[in-house]
Motif scaffolding. Structure first.
Motif: not given
Length: 177
Positions: A24-50
């Protein structure tokens, strides 16, 4: 959804022991990495949107997104649709407006919000006003959200003012030169 999955996973970690707990701790780390990846992608998309749509249409899109939630009534007014400002500055202004809108949704218990953008000769004035519960601004000044907004405003030489009182709503004024 990933954040909720991570919270649920955290609850299980406290109940289990041994190999299951480690998995479960490993799954938590993976979930945390996914969340950060999505945040980074979102920032890129918002920048392109603007860059693609500009400040005004990006704010309009955010207003439409919030209206679909049916949580509060939003009145959006502007005097000019095409505002010619540096795209990096437009992104920062958008992030400030977005943060203010999110703060209204999360904390204010407002039923109505108005947003006004006025493009003038030497400046762009933005006002966000809600009819929520307000707050004692002497208590909340240490919140990370307001600090973030103030710091973003300083980066692009924008005057940031907030007016609020308990049970009197909140008004934010931004003046970009």
């Amino acid at each position: 959804k990933l954040s909720v999955a991570k919270l649920m996973n955290n609850q299980l970690i406290h109940v289990l022991d041994g190999e299951n707990k480690e998995s479960l701790k490993e799954i938590n780390e993976l979930l945390g990495e996914c969340i950060q990846d999505i945040r980074n992608l979102s920032k890129t998309l918002i920048t392109e949107q603007i860059e693609h749509f500009g400040l005004m249409e990006s704010i309009e899109r955010e207003v439409k997104r919030i209206k679909k939630l049916n949580l509060l009534k939003i009145n959006f007014q502007f005097n000019e649709h095409d505002i010619d400002i540096n795209s990096k500055h437009a992104l920062i202004l958008f992030r400030i407006v977005q943060e203010c809108m999110n703060n209204t949704l999360k904390h204010s218990r407002a039923k109505e919000m108005s947003i006004s953008v006025q493009n003038e000769t030497e400046k762009v004035s933005i006002q966000l006003k809600d009819n929520g519960i307000g707050f004692d601004d002497t208590e909340k000044q240490n919140g990370s959200g307001l600090k973030s907004i103030r710091n973003r405003a300083k980066l692009i030489n924008t005057k940031f003012e907030i007016f609020t009182q308990k049970n009197q709503g909140t008004t934010v004024h931004l003046t970009y030169r």
